[in-house]
Write an enzyme that holds these catalytic residues in place. Structure first.
Site, mmCIF file in Angstrom:
data_model
loop_
_atom_site.group_PDB
_atom_site.id
_atom_site.type_symbol
_atom_site.label_atom_id
_atom_site.label_comp_id
_atom_site.label_asym_id
_atom_site.label_seq_id
_atom_site.Cartn_x
_atom_site.Cartn_y
_atom_site.Cartn_z
ATOM 1 C CG ASP A 127 83.323 19.530 31.172
ATOM 2 O OD1 ASP A 127 84.369 19.599 31.392
ATOM 3 O OD2 ASP A 127 82.782 20.347 30.313
ATOM 4 N NE ARG A 148 86.338 22.161 15.145
ATOM 5 C CZ ARG A 148 85.094 22.922 15.147
ATOM 6 N NH1 ARG A 148 83.874 22.402 14.960
ATOM 7 N NH2 ARG A 148 85.358 24.288 15.177
ATOM 8 C CD GLU A 206 84.446 18.667 9.132
ATOM 9 O OE1 GLU A 206 84.443 20.105 8.812
ATOM 10 O OE2 GLU A 206 84.115 18.320 10.215
ATOM 11 C CG HIS A 259 81.462 21.599 10.299
ATOM 12 N ND1 HIS A 259 82.598 21.433 10.464
ATOM 13 C CD2 HIS A 259 81.340 22.409 11.151
ATOM 14 C CE1 HIS A 259 82.951 22.086 11.595
ATOM 15 N NE2 HIS A 259 81.910 22.550 12.166
ATOM 16 C CB ALA A 262 76.171 21.997 14.031
ATOM 17 C CB ALA A 263 77.577 26.760 13.535
HETATM 18 C C1 MLT Z 1 82.315 26.627 15.100
HETATM 19 O O1 MLT Z 1 83.473 25.997 15.397
HETATM 20 O O2 MLT Z 1 81.853 27.640 15.288
HETATM 21 C C2 MLT Z 1 81.595 25.683 14.182
HETATM 22 O O3 MLT Z 1 82.159 24.508 14.075
HETATM 23 C C3 MLT Z 1 81.105 26.351 12.987
HETATM 24 C C4 MLT Z 1 82.067 26.678 11.865
HETATM 25 O O4 MLT Z 1 83.157 26.229 12.070
HETATM 26 O O5 MLT Z 1 81.983 27.496 11.279
#
Ligand code: MLT
Length: 329
Positions: free
Chosen positions: A171, A234, A263, A281, A283-284
């Site tokens: 990082d 991303r 996407e 996509h 993950a969240a």
């Molecule tokens: C984000 O940027 O928080 C995640 O990729 C989830 C989203 O884009 O909704």
């Protein structure tokens, strides 16, 4: 006049509460129709989006009444927050609210790759019982390379450390004395060293001009042979065709991608490879994260519309008074 225009699928108790106080228009598919979107923003004071609405300078300029843009999520690649700041529009986002969910799926991806869980599931459903075909590897004792050690990278590292993984991290914005890196006993290294040493690489980078295509042919080919690659950040940070070649060459042992350079993606060679796990996509996308994200973004949009400062403004340094000023409706 519309108080809040919601252009993607964002719902829940916090949205209901917002609707009870303000004039809110919810059009979950509006992001698909850019002409209609540009028309509708003309008279709105607040805009809430996820990651698919392109909130670029032209759209912001088409909205002279706009006071606040709420980004329900962490990535800001679809919001021109610099332009918003220039014209006095507050941008609020929710950087901490979905971090745990993303870290958890990153660990899930690692386990799925290391133990062939999706492939074994698909094979068993065909009536097979191929135990020898699915001899995997443990995460215990392996080295995890975290690319991008922000909040999500740190939470992923913490969970991986609990599995007995050794953590190395790249990082450019952190130094070795960073307290979170110390907590997971992570060693900060250069990217090329990370790729050469890590058994599992997990990517947690924002999409910026600097990170575009960072994981390219040279970098994949320099990975430790057979290493696993996980990307829940991303898609544009990966050159997908270069990853395909590295997978075919066996340099990358397996890859799990929740995000794609485009996407939704077009079906291509990646979809045909056996050692690849692909998800859309998500993950969240947990109930908990979505509730937190929605609550945080609705709260901030309401605050700005009432003339109060946003809690999670992207530019915390924007001097109050330089933003367009809201009032209670
Ligand atoms: C984000 O940027 O928080 C995640 O990729 C989830 C989203 O884009 O909704």
């Amino acid at each position: 006049m519309i108080d809040v225009l919601i252009t993607e699928n964002i719902q829940g108790a916090a949205v209901d509460a917002l609707c009870s106080r303000f004039k809110v228009i919810i059009e979950p598919d509006l992001w698909r129709d850019l002409a209609l979107l540009a028309e509708k923003v003309k008279s709105c004071r607040g805009l809430i989006v996820r990651n698919q609405t392109p909130v670029n300078a032209a759209l912001i300029d088409a909205a002279p009444e706009l006071l606040v843009i709420g980004r329900a999520g962490v990535g800001l690649d679809n919001v021109d927050f610099k332009h918003a700041e220039r014209v006095g529009v507050v941008v609020s986002f929710t950087p901490d609210q979905n971090a745990i969910s993303v870290a958890e799926i990153a660990i899930g991806m690692m386990l799925s790759l290391a133990r062939f869980i999706p492939a074994a599931d698909a094979d068993t459903r065909k009536g097979n019982w191929n135990r020898q075909q699915f001899v995997g590897t443990e995460l215990y004792g392996k080295t995890l390379g975290i690319i991008g050690a922000g909040k999500i990278g740190y939470l992923t590292a913490r969970r991986a450390a609990a599995f007995g993984m050794k953590i190395i991290a790249y990082d450019p914005f952190l130094s070795q004395d960073n307290i979170l890196l110390s907590e997971v006993q992570a060693e900060l290294v250069e990217l090329d060293e990370l790729l050469a040493r890590a058994d599992v690489v997990s990517c947690h980078l924002p999409s910026t001009p600097q990170t575009a295509g960072l994981l390219n042919q040279e970098r994949f080919m320099n990975m430790k042979p057979g290493a696993l690659f996980v990307n829940t950040s991303r898609g544009k940070v990966v050159v997908e065709q270069d990853l395909v070649e590295a997978l075919k060459a066996g340099v990358v042992g397996g890859a799990a991608l929740d995000v794609r350079s485009k996407e939704p993606p077009q079906i291509g060679e990646l979809e045909t490879l056996p050692n690849v796990i692909l998800t859309p996509h998500i993950a969240a996308f947990t109930r908990e994260a979505q509730d937190r994200v929605t609550a945080a973004v609705c709260m901030d949009v309401a605050r700005v519309l009432e003339g109060k400062p946003a809690i999670n403004a992207v530019r915390r340094t924007t001097p109050i008074g330089k933003t367009r000023v809201g009032v209670s409706s």
